[in-house]
Enzyme design. Structure first.
Site, mmCIF file in Angstrom:
data_model
loop_
_atom_site.group_PDB
_atom_site.id
_atom_site.type_symbol
_atom_site.label_atom_id
_atom_site.label_comp_id
_atom_site.label_asym_id
_atom_site.label_seq_id
_atom_site.Cartn_x
_atom_site.Cartn_y
_atom_site.Cartn_z
ATOM 1 N N SER A 3 31.742 32.528 5.698
ATOM 2 C CA SER A 3 31.118 32.725 7.007
ATOM 3 C C SER A 3 31.096 31.374 7.709
ATOM 4 O O SER A 3 31.102 30.331 7.048
ATOM 5 C CB SER A 3 29.693 33.243 6.796
ATOM 6 O OG SER A 3 28.931 33.077 7.959
ATOM 7 N N TYR A 9 21.385 32.518 3.079
ATOM 8 C CA TYR A 9 22.727 33.083 3.279
ATOM 9 C C TYR A 9 23.738 31.953 3.503
ATOM 10 O O TYR A 9 24.793 31.909 2.864
ATOM 11 C CB TYR A 9 22.693 34.045 4.468
ATOM 12 C CG TYR A 9 24.027 34.642 4.853
ATOM 13 C CD1 TYR A 9 24.495 35.807 4.250
ATOM 14 C CD2 TYR A 9 24.814 34.052 5.853
ATOM 15 C CE1 TYR A 9 25.716 36.360 4.615
ATOM 16 C CE2 TYR A 9 26.034 34.602 6.217
ATOM 17 C CZ TYR A 9 26.480 35.755 5.601
ATOM 18 O OH TYR A 9 27.698 36.298 5.972
HETATM 19 P P1 NDP Z 1 28.170 45.096 5.189
HETATM 20 O O1 NDP Z 1 26.693 44.920 5.091
HETATM 21 O O2 NDP Z 1 28.738 46.121 6.093
HETATM 22 O O3 NDP Z 1 28.771 45.321 3.752
HETATM 23 C C1 NDP Z 1 28.328 44.572 2.654
HETATM 24 C C2 NDP Z 1 28.759 45.245 1.393
HETATM 25 O O4 NDP Z 1 28.185 44.526 0.285
HETATM 26 C C3 NDP Z 1 28.261 46.683 1.313
HETATM 27 O O5 NDP Z 1 29.261 47.515 0.770
HETATM 28 C C4 NDP Z 1 27.084 46.557 0.365
HETATM 29 O O6 NDP Z 1 26.808 47.716 -0.370
HETATM 30 C C5 NDP Z 1 27.562 45.460 -0.557
HETATM 31 N N1 NDP Z 1 26.431 44.904 -1.300
HETATM 32 C C6 NDP Z 1 25.326 44.333 -0.801
HETATM 33 N N2 NDP Z 1 24.469 44.044 -1.792
HETATM 34 C C7 NDP Z 1 25.068 44.447 -2.947
HETATM 35 C C8 NDP Z 1 24.667 44.464 -4.304
HETATM 36 N N3 NDP Z 1 23.479 44.013 -4.698
HETATM 37 N N4 NDP Z 1 25.525 44.946 -5.224
HETATM 38 C C9 NDP Z 1 26.716 45.453 -4.853
HETATM 39 N N5 NDP Z 1 27.146 45.485 -3.572
HETATM 40 C C10 NDP Z 1 26.311 45.001 -2.627
HETATM 41 O O7 NDP Z 1 28.699 43.644 5.553
HETATM 42 P P2 NDP Z 1 30.105 43.130 6.112
HETATM 43 O O8 NDP Z 1 31.165 44.103 5.857
HETATM 44 O O9 NDP Z 1 29.858 42.634 7.473
HETATM 45 O O10 NDP Z 1 30.294 41.841 5.200
HETATM 46 C C11 NDP Z 1 31.361 41.682 4.293
HETATM 47 C C12 NDP Z 1 31.519 40.206 3.997
HETATM 48 O O11 NDP Z 1 31.878 39.513 5.198
HETATM 49 C C13 NDP Z 1 30.245 39.524 3.508
HETATM 50 O O12 NDP Z 1 30.557 38.592 2.517
HETATM 51 C C14 NDP Z 1 29.712 38.814 4.751
HETATM 52 O O13 NDP Z 1 28.929 37.711 4.398
HETATM 53 C C15 NDP Z 1 31.007 38.413 5.409
HETATM 54 N N6 NDP Z 1 30.929 38.134 6.838
HETATM 55 C C16 NDP Z 1 30.745 39.157 7.746
HETATM 56 C C17 NDP Z 1 30.731 38.888 9.098
HETATM 57 C C18 NDP Z 1 30.557 39.967 10.120
HETATM 58 O O14 NDP Z 1 30.519 39.650 11.327
HETATM 59 N N7 NDP Z 1 30.452 41.215 9.750
HETATM 60 C C19 NDP Z 1 30.907 37.517 9.614
HETATM 61 C C20 NDP Z 1 31.067 36.526 8.596
HETATM 62 C C21 NDP Z 1 31.077 36.834 7.264
HETATM 63 P P3 NDP Z 1 25.906 48.897 0.267
HETATM 64 O O15 NDP Z 1 26.749 49.493 1.351
HETATM 65 O O16 NDP Z 1 25.673 49.788 -0.869
HETATM 66 O O17 NDP Z 1 24.684 48.239 0.802
#
Ligand code: NDP
Length: 252
Positions: free
Chosen positions: A159, A172
Site C-alpha cells: 500500500s 496497517y
Molecule cells: P477487501 O477487504 O475487499 O479484501 C480483503 C480480503 O482479506 C478478504 O477476502 C478478507 O476475507 C481477507 N481477510 C481479512 N482478514 C482475514 C483473516 N483473518 N483471515 C483470512 N482472510 C482474511 O480488501 P481489498 O481487496 O481492498 O485488499 C486486498 C489487498 O490490497 C490488501 O492487502 C490491501 O491492504 C491492499 N490494498 C488495497 C487497496 C484498495 O484501494 N482497495 C489500496 C492499497 C492496498 P473476508 O472477505 O472473509 O473478510
C-alpha cells in the site's frame, strides 16, 4: 527488462499460467477474488485461501462455471492460525500438487484509522497478526514447495502507506512497511540460489470493501474495479517477470 507501465496494462497470453499452482490469500473478496479468477482464466490451478467459506465457494463456482481449471478451497483464519497450521498447509499442497508456483499475500485487515495518541493495543496486535505474521509464517512454511517450482513468484500486496507513513494509518501502515522490508530480505536471500522471485505490489486505490471503510466520503465509481488491477498480478506471476525480484511495484 521490459516492465509494463503502469503494470495493470499488461496483456497476457491465454496460457500464461497453464499448469501453475497459485495460492491467493483473501481470495473470497475484492482484489484477491479478481486475481484468483484471472489466474484461473490463464490456466492456473488456484488455491483459494480465506476465512469466509461462503465467499470462497462463490469464487470457486465462478471459476468452474467459466470452464477454467478446478480450484481448491482452503479455509484459514489468519488471525487465529498457528505455526503448525502453516506447515500443514504446505504439506497438503506438496501432497496434492508437488509444488507451488505463486504465492500472493493479499489478505489484510485495515483495523481502523486512529491517531497514535490513541492506544488501541488489541487492534494493533490483530492487524500485525494478519498483515505481517501470517505472510511471514506462510512464506517460511511454503519455501520448500516454492523451491520445487521451475519459476516461483511471491507477491506481498502492499500500500502507499507502507512505503511512506501517513497520519492515522498506524498499525496497517507499519504492517505493510514491514512486509516491504521482509520482501527485500527474502528476495536477497533467494536471488542466487533458487528460482524464486519476490516483489511487493501496491494495487493503488481500488473499488473494494476495505477502500469504502478507509475512505467513506469517496465516490466508489471514481475508482477502478479489482478486475482492472489483476493484470499487474498476472505479470508478476507469469514468465514475463522472470528476473524481476526485490522490486517495489505499483499496479496503477
Ligand atoms: P477487501 O477487504 O475487499 O479484501 C480483503 C480480503 O482479506 C478478504 O477476502 C478478507 O476475507 C481477507 N481477510 C481479512 N482478514 C482475514 C483473516 N483473518 N483471515 C483470512 N482472510 C482474511 O480488501 P481489498 O481487496 O481492498 O485488499 C486486498 C489487498 O490490497 C490488501 O492487502 C490491501 O491492504 C491492499 N490494498 C488495497 C487497496 C484498495 O484501494 N482497495 C489500496 C492499497 C492496498 P473476508 O472477505 O472473509 O473478510
Amino acid at each position: 527488462m521490459n516492465i509494463p507501465t503502469p503494470l495493470n496494462t499488461y496483456q497476457s497470453p491465454e496460457t500464461l499460467l497453464k499448469d501453475r499452482i497459485i495460492l491467493v490469500t483473501g481470495a473470497g473478496d475484492g482484489i484477491g477474488a479478481a486475481v484468483a479468477k484471472d489466474c484461473a482464466a490463464k490456466g492456473a490451478t488456484v488455491i483459494l485461501l480465506g476465512r469466509t467459506v461462503k465467499k470462497l465457494e462463490k469464487v470457486y463456482d465462478d471459476i468452474v462455471q467459466a470452464g477454467h481449471p478446478e480450484p481448491a478451497i482452503y479455509p484459514l483464519d489468519l488471525l487465529q492460525a498457528r505455526e503448525d497450521q502453516y506447515q500443514q498447509l504446505a504439506e497438503i499442497i506438496e501432497k496434492e500438487f508437488g509444488k507451488l508456483d505463486g504465492l500472493v499475500h493479499n489478505a489484510a485487515l485495515l483495523g481502523g484509522l486512529t491517531p497514535m495518541a490513541n492506544p488501541l493495543i488489541e487492534q494493533w496486535v490483530k492487524v500485525i497478526q494478519v498483515n505481517l505474521h501470517a505472510p511471514y509464517l506462510m512464506t517460511q512454511a511454503c519455501l520448500p514447495i516454492l523451491k520445487q517450482s521451475a519459476s516461483a513468484s511471491v507477491i506481498f500486496v502492499s500500500s502507499s502507506v507502507g512505503r511512506h507513513g501517513r497520519a492515522y494509518w498506524g498499525a496497517y501502515a507499519a504492517s505493510k512497511a514491514a512486509c516491504e522490508n521482509l520482501m527485500q530480505t527474502l528476495a536477497d536471500e533467494v536471488e542466487n540460489n533458487t528460482n524464486i522471485r519476490v516483489n511487493s505490489l501496491d494495487p493503488g486505490a481500488t473499488r473494494t470493501a476495505m477502500r469504502r471503510i478507509a475512505f467513506p466520503g469517496e465516490d466508489p465509481n471514481t475508482l477502478p474495479k479489482p478486475a482492472a488491477i489483476a493484470p499487474a498480478f498476472l505479470y508478476l506471476l507469469g514468465a514475463d517477470s522472470e528476473g524481476v525480484t526485490g522490486q517495489q511495484l505499483n499496479a496503477q
